[in-house]
Design a protein around this motif. Structure first.
Motif, PDB file in Angstrom:
ATOM      1  N   LEU A  74      74.961  60.445  76.127  1.00 11.25           N
ATOM      2  CA  LEU A  74      74.267  59.383  76.862  1.00 11.25           C
ATOM      3  C   LEU A  74      72.762  59.628  76.811  1.00 11.25           C
ATOM      4  N   ALA A  75      72.011  58.580  76.529  1.00  5.48           N
ATOM      5  CA  ALA A  75      70.555  58.697  76.447  1.00  5.48           C
ATOM      6  C   ALA A  75      69.995  59.240  77.762  1.00  5.48           C
ATOM      7  N   GLU A  76      68.975  60.082  77.643  1.00  4.05           N
ATOM      8  CA  GLU A  76      68.383  60.684  78.838  1.00  4.05           C
ATOM      9  C   GLU A  76      67.816  59.620  79.771  1.00  4.05           C
ATOM     10  N   GLU A  77      67.313  58.523  79.209  1.00  5.62           N
ATOM     11  CA  GLU A  77      66.760  57.476  80.075  1.00  5.62           C
ATOM     12  C   GLU A  77      67.847  56.785  80.898  1.00  5.62           C
ATOM     13  N   CYS A  78      69.111  56.992  80.520  1.00  6.97           N
ATOM     14  CA  CYS A  78      70.236  56.471  81.302  1.00  6.97           C
ATOM     15  C   CYS A  78      70.789  57.556  82.235  1.00  6.97           C
ATOM     16  N   GLY A  79      70.144  58.717  82.243  1.00 13.59           N
ATOM     17  CA  GLY A  79      70.606  59.802  83.100  1.00 13.59           C
ATOM     18  C   GLY A  79      71.435  60.835  82.374  1.00 13.59           C
ATOM     19  N   GLY A  80      71.522  60.708  81.048  1.00 11.83           N
ATOM     20  CA  GLY A  80      72.331  61.636  80.272  1.00 11.83           C
ATOM     21  C   GLY A  80      71.711  63.016  80.170  1.00 11.83           C
ATOM     22  N   THR A  82      70.550  66.483  78.020  1.00 14.19           N
ATOM     23  CA  THR A  82      69.971  66.800  76.719  1.00 14.19           C
ATOM     24  C   THR A  82      71.084  67.244  75.772  1.00 14.19           C
ATOM     25  N   HIS A  83      71.043  66.738  74.556  1.00  6.72           N
ATOM     26  CA  HIS A  83      72.105  66.965  73.581  1.00  6.72           C
ATOM     27  C   HIS A  83      71.437  67.246  72.252  1.00  6.72           C
ATOM     28  N   ALA A  84      71.686  68.409  71.676  1.00  8.83           N
ATOM     29  CA  ALA A  84      71.054  68.776  70.401  1.00  8.83           C
ATOM     30  C   ALA A  84      71.323  67.719  69.337  1.00  8.83           C
ATOM     31  N   GLY A  85      72.466  67.054  69.432  1.00 10.33           N
ATOM     32  CA  GLY A  85      72.829  66.033  68.450  1.00 10.33           C
ATOM     33  C   GLY A  85      72.167  64.698  68.694  1.00 10.33           C
ATOM     34  N   GLY A  86      71.414  64.577  69.788  1.00 16.07           N
ATOM     35  CA  GLY A  86      70.743  63.319  70.080  1.00 16.07           C
ATOM     36  C   GLY A  86      71.605  62.385  70.918  1.00 16.07           C
ATOM     37  N   ALA A  87      71.047  61.221  71.207  1.00 10.47           N
ATOM     38  CA  ALA A  87      71.732  60.242  72.046  1.00 10.47           C
ATOM     39  C   ALA A  87      72.470  59.213  71.186  1.00 10.47           C
ATOM     40  N   TYR A  88      73.588  58.765  71.671  1.00 14.05           N
ATOM     41  CA  TYR A  88      74.378  57.744  70.982  1.00 14.05           C
ATOM     42  C   TYR A  88      74.610  56.520  71.864  1.00 14.05           C
ATOM     43  N   PHE A  89      74.617  56.732  73.159  1.00 14.71           N
ATOM     44  CA  PHE A  89      74.863  55.630  74.088  1.00 14.71           C
ATOM     45  C   PHE A  89      73.567  55.317  74.827  1.00 14.71           C
ATOM     46  N   TYR A  90      73.064  54.098  74.643  1.00 11.72           N
ATOM     47  CA  TYR A  90      71.812  53.693  75.277  1.00 11.72           C
ATOM     48  C   TYR A  90      72.054  52.686  76.386  1.00 11.72           C
ATOM     49  N   SER A  91      73.331  52.454  76.696  1.00 13.89           N
ATOM     50  CA  SER A  91      73.703  51.511  77.739  1.00 13.89           C
ATOM     51  C   SER A  91      75.090  51.874  78.244  1.00 13.89           C
ATOM     52  N   PHE A  92      75.308  51.607  79.525  1.00 15.02           N
ATOM     53  CA  PHE A  92      76.640  51.851  80.102  1.00 15.02           C
ATOM     54  C   PHE A  92      77.635  50.801  79.612  1.00 15.02           C
ATOM     55  N   ASP A  93      77.133  49.777  78.922  1.00 13.97           N
ATOM     56  CA  ASP A  93      77.998  48.732  78.365  1.00 13.97           C
ATOM     57  C   ASP A  93      78.391  49.036  76.924  1.00 13.97           C
ATOM     58  N   ASP A  94      77.861  50.123  76.355  1.00 17.77           N
ATOM     59  CA  ASP A  94      78.200  50.477  74.973  1.00 17.77           C
ATOM     60  C   ASP A  94      79.722  50.570  74.859  1.00 17.77           C
TER      61      ASP A  94
END
Length: 110
Positions: A74-80, A82-94
């Protein structure tokens, strides 16, 4: 003590594809032998039962939304987290996020 049991069939149908489609099972990510806590079977040798067991360990039944399985991608701006692989979900509706959350929430104590 009761165990929290989630559906294997639902995992195979709706959750495992999320890992493959997003490359989570690449050798350099969770499909390798690197020291990651969350392991997946490699792309060229899929083992759904292994992946199911591993994914279940990344779930907090008492607080599904805080499960590492959901928080790491989950993207950090959504409260996720930190993930070395990066973010994949940028919305709770994904749809992939929803598929994984639904699988977790459909589990039950047995």
């Amino acid at each position: 003590s009761h165990a929290y049991v989630m559906s294997y069939d639902e995992f195979v149908a709706n959750v495992a594809p999320v890992f493959s489609e997003n490359g989570c099972d690449n050798a350099t990510c969770h499909g390798g032998t690197t020291g990651v806590e969350f392991r997946l079977s490699p792309r060229d040798a899929k083992d759904p039962e292994f992946d199911f067991e591993q994914a279940c360990r990344q779930v907090y039944p008492q607080d599904p939304l805080e499960s590492p399985l959901l928080m790491k991608p989950l993207a950090e701006e959504c409260g996720g987290d930190t993930h070395a692989g990066g973010a994949y979900f940028y919305s709770f509706d994904d749809p992939d996020y929803v598929a994984m959350l639904t699988w977790i929430e459909n589990g039950e104590y047995r």
